[in-house]
Scaffold this motif. Structure first.
Motif, mmCIF file in Angstrom:
data_model
loop_
_atom_site.group_PDB
_atom_site.id
_atom_site.type_symbol
_atom_site.label_atom_id
_atom_site.label_comp_id
_atom_site.label_asym_id
_atom_site.label_seq_id
_atom_site.Cartn_x
_atom_site.Cartn_y
_atom_site.Cartn_z
ATOM 1 N N UNK A 6 -5.740 8.529 10.763
ATOM 2 C CA UNK A 6 -4.953 7.586 9.970
ATOM 3 C C UNK A 6 -3.490 8.008 9.843
ATOM 4 N N UNK A 7 -3.235 9.290 9.647
ATOM 5 C CA UNK A 7 -1.853 9.749 9.515
ATOM 6 C C UNK A 7 -1.069 9.535 10.806
ATOM 7 N N UNK A 8 -1.723 9.720 11.971
ATOM 8 C CA UNK A 8 -1.070 9.486 13.258
ATOM 9 C C UNK A 8 -0.797 8.005 13.460
ATOM 10 N N UNK A 9 -1.735 7.154 13.057
ATOM 11 C CA UNK A 9 -1.537 5.702 13.156
ATOM 12 C C UNK A 9 -0.309 5.303 12.346
ATOM 13 N N UNK A 10 -0.221 5.793 11.115
ATOM 14 C CA UNK A 10 0.929 5.471 10.269
ATOM 15 C C UNK A 10 2.231 5.961 10.889
ATOM 16 N N UNK A 11 2.223 7.155 11.457
ATOM 17 C CA UNK A 11 3.431 7.692 12.094
ATOM 18 C C UNK A 11 3.820 6.841 13.298
ATOM 19 N N UNK A 12 2.847 6.455 14.117
ATOM 20 C CA UNK A 12 3.127 5.617 15.289
ATOM 21 C C UNK A 12 3.697 4.263 14.863
ATOM 22 N N UNK A 13 3.173 3.697 13.784
ATOM 23 C CA UNK A 13 3.704 2.429 13.283
ATOM 24 C C UNK A 13 5.130 2.603 12.768
ATOM 25 N N UNK A 14 5.376 3.663 12.007
ATOM 26 C CA UNK A 14 6.706 3.907 11.447
ATOM 27 C C UNK A 14 7.749 4.114 12.541
ATOM 28 N N UNK A 15 7.342 4.750 13.643
ATOM 29 C CA UNK A 15 8.272 5.032 14.744
ATOM 30 C C UNK A 15 8.339 3.898 15.763
ATOM 31 N N UNK A 16 7.558 2.830 15.548
ATOM 32 C CA UNK A 16 7.574 1.700 16.472
ATOM 33 C C UNK A 16 6.814 1.947 17.766
ATOM 34 N N UNK A 23 -6.362 1.758 9.343
ATOM 35 C CA UNK A 23 -6.341 2.994 8.566
ATOM 36 C C UNK A 23 -6.951 2.753 7.203
ATOM 37 N N UNK A 24 -6.996 3.822 6.419
ATOM 38 C CA UNK A 24 -7.633 3.695 5.119
ATOM 39 C C UNK A 24 -6.678 3.175 4.066
ATOM 40 N N UNK A 25 -5.615 3.828 3.848
ATOM 41 C CA UNK A 25 -4.684 3.376 2.820
ATOM 42 C C UNK A 25 -3.282 3.733 3.289
ATOM 43 N N UNK A 26 -2.394 2.765 3.269
ATOM 44 C CA UNK A 26 -1.048 3.080 3.765
ATOM 45 C C UNK A 26 -0.326 4.002 2.802
ATOM 46 N N UNK A 27 0.026 5.180 3.281
ATOM 47 C CA UNK A 27 0.761 6.130 2.464
ATOM 48 C C UNK A 27 2.247 6.075 2.742
ATOM 49 N N UNK A 28 2.605 5.581 3.923
ATOM 50 C CA UNK A 28 4.008 5.515 4.310
ATOM 51 C C UNK A 28 4.647 4.238 3.771
ATOM 52 N N UNK A 29 5.910 4.335 3.391
ATOM 53 C CA UNK A 29 6.650 3.173 2.914
ATOM 54 C C UNK A 29 6.927 2.230 4.077
ATOM 55 N N UNK A 30 7.011 0.940 3.780
ATOM 56 C CA UNK A 30 7.381 -0.035 4.785
ATOM 57 C C UNK A 30 6.237 -0.547 5.639
ATOM 58 N N UNK A 31 5.024 -0.130 5.322
ATOM 59 C CA UNK A 31 3.880 -0.624 6.079
ATOM 60 C C UNK A 31 3.234 -1.792 5.354
ATOM 61 N N UNK A 74 -7.163 14.674 9.472
ATOM 62 C CA UNK A 74 -7.808 13.378 9.219
ATOM 63 C C UNK A 74 -7.783 13.095 7.717
ATOM 64 N N UNK A 75 -7.352 11.905 7.335
ATOM 65 C CA UNK A 75 -7.300 11.536 5.918
ATOM 66 C C UNK A 75 -8.652 11.691 5.251
ATOM 67 N N UNK A 76 -9.707 11.354 5.973
ATOM 68 C CA UNK A 76 -11.051 11.429 5.401
ATOM 69 C C UNK A 76 -11.414 12.867 5.009
ATOM 70 N N UNK A 138 -13.270 4.578 -3.912
ATOM 71 C CA UNK A 138 -13.234 3.540 -2.887
ATOM 72 C C UNK A 138 -12.534 4.026 -1.620
ATOM 73 N N UNK A 139 -13.053 3.612 -0.495
ATOM 74 C CA UNK A 139 -12.468 3.931 0.812
ATOM 75 C C UNK A 139 -12.210 2.603 1.509
ATOM 76 N N UNK A 140 -11.018 2.070 1.285
ATOM 77 C CA UNK A 140 -10.669 0.744 1.780
ATOM 78 C C UNK A 140 -10.048 0.855 3.168
ATOM 79 N N UNK A 141 -10.588 0.085 4.103
ATOM 80 C CA UNK A 141 -10.050 0.039 5.460
ATOM 81 C C UNK A 141 -9.078 -1.134 5.547
#
Length: 177
Positions: A6-16, A23-31, A74-76, A138-141
């Protein structure tokens, strides 16, 4: 779309590098995020351990037991560590891996037990899938995207389809219960 922790997914999204991700829960801003549903956890254990045959078991039964854990990236992993610590449980971690399939294979070969999300398919006859007795956080996808980067037309259609489709991808969990 990237398949990664999940953390890698968020990083890939943030970097375009990726348009969409799960992912489970967006921790990064702007997602942006659309909740798909809850994905509860279960204990899996070698059948010959006799840990349980479908009846809920306390996580306290895992204290000191050989345990196959998710990798720390892994976030989990942090979620399960916190959950176990809240009940004073300290399993004996024998190995750490990133993917559910590797954990399932190791448990099937009696390396230890594990806590994983409810599996979507049939597992080996050598594994017991055991509900957890204690209440779980809760583990929200979610479907995730970067709100600051326009999606391609295909990305927009996929996101909109997921948001508008009344059958949510995690409904299989309810069907299994």
């Amino acid at each position: 779309m990237t398949q990664a922790a999940a953390l890698q997914v968020e990083q890939d999204l943030a970097e375009g590098k990726s348009m969409l991700g799960f992912g489970t829960r967006p921790g990064a801003e702007g997602l942006g995020a659309f909740e798909l549903g809850e994905h509860p956890l279960v204990i899996i254990a070698p059948r010959d351990w006799g840990l349980g045959r479908g009846e809920a078991v306390s996580v306290k039964a895992l204290d000191g037991k050989p345990f196959v854990a998710y990798s720390k990236n892994c976030t989990i992993r942090s979620d399960t560590d916190s959950f176990l610590a809240a009940y004073g449980v300290r399993p004996s971690i024998v190995t750490e891996v990133r993917f559910d399939n590797l954990i399932i294979g190791m448990v099937a070969n009696s390396l230890g037990c594990a806590i994983i999300p409810v599996p979507s398919g049939t597992l080996s006859r050598r594994i017991d899938v055991v509900p957890i007795a204690e209440p779980q956080p809760p583990r929200t996808i979610c479907l995730l995207w970067n709100e600051g980067i326009p999606l391609s037309p295909a990305g927009e259609r996929f996101r909109d389809y997921v948001r508008e489709n009344p059958l949510k991808p995690l409904d299989f969990i309810k069907e299994m219960q």
